[in-house]
Design an enzyme around this catalytic site. Structure first.
Site, PDB file in Angstrom:
ATOM      1  N   SER A 215       3.196  -2.400  10.295  1.00  0.00           N
ATOM      2  CA  SER A 215       4.642  -2.512  10.528  1.00  0.00           C
ATOM      3  C   SER A 215       5.209  -3.891  10.176  1.00  0.00           C
ATOM      4  O   SER A 215       6.151  -4.365  10.813  1.00  0.00           O
ATOM      5  CB  SER A 215       4.998  -2.128  11.966  1.00  0.00           C
ATOM      6  OG  SER A 215       4.628  -0.784  12.208  1.00  0.00           O
TER       7      SER A 215
ATOM      8  N   GLU B  29      -7.002   4.539   7.676  1.00  0.00           N
ATOM      9  CA  GLU B  29      -6.779   5.971   7.437  1.00  0.00           C
ATOM     10  C   GLU B  29      -8.000   6.603   6.778  1.00  0.00           C
ATOM     11  O   GLU B  29      -8.344   7.754   7.047  1.00  0.00           O
ATOM     12  CB  GLU B  29      -5.513   6.162   6.583  1.00  0.00           C
ATOM     13  CG  GLU B  29      -4.265   5.914   7.423  1.00  0.00           C
ATOM     14  CD  GLU B  29      -3.070   5.383   6.653  1.00  0.00           C
ATOM     15  OE1 GLU B  29      -3.051   5.459   5.411  1.00  0.00           O
ATOM     16  OE2 GLU B  29      -2.143   4.864   7.315  1.00  0.00           O
TER      17      GLU B  29
ATOM     18  N   GLY C 138       2.713  -1.323   4.252  1.00  0.00           N
ATOM     19  CA  GLY C 138       2.760   0.106   3.970  1.00  0.00           C
ATOM     20  C   GLY C 138       4.181   0.566   3.707  1.00  0.00           C
ATOM     21  O   GLY C 138       4.724   0.381   2.617  1.00  0.00           O
ATOM     22  N   GLY C 139       4.818   1.129   4.738  1.00  0.00           N
ATOM     23  CA  GLY C 139       6.152   1.712   4.586  1.00  0.00           C
ATOM     24  C   GLY C 139       7.153   0.827   3.861  1.00  0.00           C
ATOM     25  O   GLY C 139       7.880   1.291   2.978  1.00  0.00           O
TER      26      GLY C 139
ATOM     27  N   HIS D 264      -9.577   1.050   4.548  1.00  0.00           N
ATOM     28  CA  HIS D 264      -8.317   1.241   5.272  1.00  0.00           C
ATOM     29  C   HIS D 264      -8.570   2.171   6.462  1.00  0.00           C
ATOM     30  O   HIS D 264      -9.356   3.113   6.364  1.00  0.00           O
ATOM     31  CB  HIS D 264      -7.248   1.827   4.343  1.00  0.00           C
ATOM     32  CG  HIS D 264      -5.885   1.808   4.973  1.00  0.00           C
ATOM     33  ND1 HIS D 264      -5.504   2.754   5.899  1.00  0.00           N
ATOM     34  CD2 HIS D 264      -4.864   0.942   4.860  1.00  0.00           C
ATOM     35  CE1 HIS D 264      -4.277   2.459   6.314  1.00  0.00           C
ATOM     36  NE2 HIS D 264      -3.865   1.372   5.707  1.00  0.00           N
TER      37      HIS D 264
ATOM     38  N   GLU E 270      -5.613  -5.159  10.174  1.00  0.00           N
ATOM     39  CA  GLU E 270      -4.557  -4.189  10.470  1.00  0.00           C
ATOM     40  C   GLU E 270      -4.865  -3.478  11.784  1.00  0.00           C
ATOM     41  O   GLU E 270      -5.659  -2.524  11.801  1.00  0.00           O
ATOM     42  CB  GLU E 270      -4.473  -3.143   9.363  1.00  0.00           C
ATOM     43  CG  GLU E 270      -4.136  -3.707   8.005  1.00  0.00           C
ATOM     44  CD  GLU E 270      -3.572  -2.626   7.094  1.00  0.00           C
ATOM     45  OE1 GLU E 270      -2.438  -2.795   6.629  1.00  0.00           O
ATOM     46  OE2 GLU E 270      -4.246  -1.613   6.870  1.00  0.00           O
TER      47      GLU E 270
ATOM     48  N   GLY F 253       2.330   1.965  10.803  1.00  0.00           N
ATOM     49  CA  GLY F 253       3.294   3.054  10.697  1.00  0.00           C
ATOM     50  C   GLY F 253       3.985   3.393  12.009  1.00  0.00           C
ATOM     51  O   GLY F 253       4.674   4.402  12.106  1.00  0.00           O
TER      52      GLY F 253
ATOM     53  N   ASN G 251       0.865  -1.179   0.000  1.00  0.00           N
ATOM     54  CA  ASN G 251       0.000   0.000   0.000  1.00  0.00           C
ATOM     55  C   ASN G 251       0.902   1.229   0.000  1.00  0.00           C
ATOM     56  O   ASN G 251       1.473   1.587   1.019  1.00  0.00           O
ATOM     57  CB  ASN G 251      -0.894  -0.035   1.255  1.00  0.00           C
ATOM     58  CG  ASN G 251      -1.741   1.203   1.394  1.00  0.00           C
ATOM     59  OD1 ASN G 251      -1.828   2.020   0.472  1.00  0.00           O
ATOM     60  ND2 ASN G 251      -2.379   1.357   2.546  1.00  0.00           N
ATOM     61  N   TRP G 252       1.027   1.831  -1.183  1.00  0.00           N
ATOM     62  CA  TRP G 252       1.955   2.966  -1.300  1.00  0.00           C
ATOM     63  C   TRP G 252       1.431   4.233  -0.623  1.00  0.00           C
ATOM     64  O   TRP G 252       2.165   5.183  -0.422  1.00  0.00           O
ATOM     65  CB  TRP G 252       2.222   3.273  -2.784  1.00  0.00           C
ATOM     66  CG  TRP G 252       3.004   2.240  -3.531  1.00  0.00           C
ATOM     67  CD1 TRP G 252       3.342   0.968  -3.121  1.00  0.00           C
ATOM     68  CD2 TRP G 252       3.548   2.376  -4.849  1.00  0.00           C
ATOM     69  NE1 TRP G 252       4.053   0.325  -4.100  1.00  0.00           N
ATOM     70  CE2 TRP G 252       4.190   1.163  -5.175  1.00  0.00           C
ATOM     71  CE3 TRP G 252       3.552   3.411  -5.787  1.00  0.00           C
ATOM     72  CZ2 TRP G 252       4.835   0.969  -6.402  1.00  0.00           C
ATOM     73  CZ3 TRP G 252       4.181   3.219  -7.010  1.00  0.00           C
ATOM     74  CH2 TRP G 252       4.823   1.992  -7.298  1.00  0.00           C
ATOM     75  N   LYS G 253       0.125   4.256  -0.331  1.00  0.00           N
ATOM     76  CA  LYS G 253      -0.500   5.460   0.249  1.00  0.00           C
ATOM     77  C   LYS G 253      -0.199   6.669  -0.638  1.00  0.00           C
ATOM     78  O   LYS G 253      -0.088   6.520  -1.848  1.00  0.00           O
ATOM     79  CB  LYS G 253      -0.057   5.658   1.703  1.00  0.00           C
ATOM     80  CG  LYS G 253      -0.241   4.369   2.521  1.00  0.00           C
ATOM     81  CD  LYS G 253      -0.065   4.553   4.001  1.00  0.00           C
ATOM     82  CE  LYS G 253      -0.249   3.195   4.689  1.00  0.00           C
ATOM     83  NZ  LYS G 253      -0.197   3.304   6.148  1.00  0.00           N
TER      84      LYS G 253
HETATM   85  P1  PGA Z   1       2.681   0.050   7.656  1.00  0.00           P
HETATM   86  O1  PGA Z   1       1.227   0.314   7.014  1.00  0.00           O
HETATM   87  O2  PGA Z   1       3.192  -1.223   7.073  1.00  0.00           O
HETATM   88  O3  PGA Z   1       3.491   1.242   7.258  1.00  0.00           O
HETATM   89  O4  PGA Z   1       2.479  -0.048   9.132  1.00  0.00           O
HETATM   90  C1  PGA Z   1       0.349  -0.731   6.751  1.00  0.00           C
HETATM   91  C2  PGA Z   1      -0.920  -0.194   6.139  1.00  0.00           C
HETATM   92  O5  PGA Z   1      -1.372   0.877   6.557  1.00  0.00           O
HETATM   93  O6  PGA Z   1      -1.497  -0.807   5.228  1.00  0.00           O
END
Ligand code: PGA
Length: 253
Positions: free
Chosen positions: A216, A100, A237-238, A98, A170, A176, A9-11
């Site tokens: 994470s 967010e 994500g990251g 998600h 998640e 994050g 997930n590049w966001k």
């Molecule tokens: P993260 O994000 O791996 O940076 O914790 C995961 C996500 O939000 O899908």
């Protein structure tokens, strides 16, 4: 048998040039090094979907996803992107719900249900995200809370249609933050959700549903997480913004 999936997930990251470089590196290393029965997915920002999808002709085990879909089919909804639009450019997967988006865009379980339906109506596989806050975890009712997210957004589907859903658990406190759920915490939730799916849809559908872990997840902890009986991969994500690390995660089964 359910699929092993690693989705990045590049966001809201990367310029066009950076996105082309990252996706090409992932495709190059991924098609060479990752087992062909692992489905790799890159959930990239809308402007890059068409271009990156053109690189994916010869790599059926690597696909793109959108990061969101409108809860409306078409019309006067400025700024939104519909399921029909995504399908028309060849998008096969979409992230829905998600945390967010639930937090910053106030997306409710009811609204996510509409998104799920529109994705499915357009032949797009929802990657349905769920998870609890730290407060909920500490309050002790986190298992029921997450199960209820599935119930309210997905349980209107019949068994055949539910069979197309991918679930991503998640925990919000792990996204994050560098705080990963440990393998036993992930397994506890995944097993609980699968059992919940058994009660609604029966063992066959539940056992065929891929449930991904996100929060994470990185190249160091992926192997231990993916070794859990009910963890079928990750939503990353990251660590998906670094091609080498993302491919290493996809090699962790
Ligand atoms: P993260 O994000 O791996 O940076 O914790 C995961 C996500 O939000 O899908």
């Amino acid at each position: 048998m359910r699929k092993n999936i690693v989705a990045g997930n590049w966001k809201m990251n990367k310029t066009m040039e950076e996105a082309m470089l990252l996706s090409n590196e992932v495709i190059f290393m991924g098609s060479d090094e990752v087992k062909t029965d692992v489905q790799m997915i890159m959930a990239v920002p809308f402007p890059y979907l068409v271009t990156i999808n053109k690189y994916l002709d010869k790599t059926p085990n690597i696909a793109i996803a959108a990061q969101d879909i409108s809860d409306k089919a078409a019309g006067a909804y400025t700024g939104q992107v519909s399921g029909a639009m995504l399908a028309s450019i060849g998008v096969k997967y979409v992230l829905i719900g998600h945390s967010e988006r639930r937090e910053y865009n106030n997306e409710s379980n009811q609204q996510l249900k509409e998104k799920v339906d529109l994705a499915l109506a357009n032949g797009i596989t929802p990657i349905f995200c769920c998870g609890e806050s730290l407060e909920l975890r500490q309050g002790g009712k986190y298992l029921e809370y997450v199960a209820n997210q599935l119930k309210e957004s997905l349980f209107h589907l019949n068994a055949a249609t539910f069979g197309k859903i991918v679930v991503a658990y998640e925990p919000i406190w792990a996204i994050g933050t560098g705080l990963t759920a440990d393998a036993s915490q992930a397994q506890e939730m995944h097993a609980y959700l699968r059992e919940f799916l058994v009660t609604q849809y029966g063992a066959e559908v539940a056992n065929n549903c891929s449930i991904l872990y996100g929060g994470s997840c990185n190249e160091k902890n992926a192997q231990e997480l993916f070794a859990c009986a009910d963890v079928d991969g990750g939503l990353i994500g990251g660590a998906s913004l670094k091609s080498r690390e993302f491919v290493n995660i996809a090699k962790s089964f």
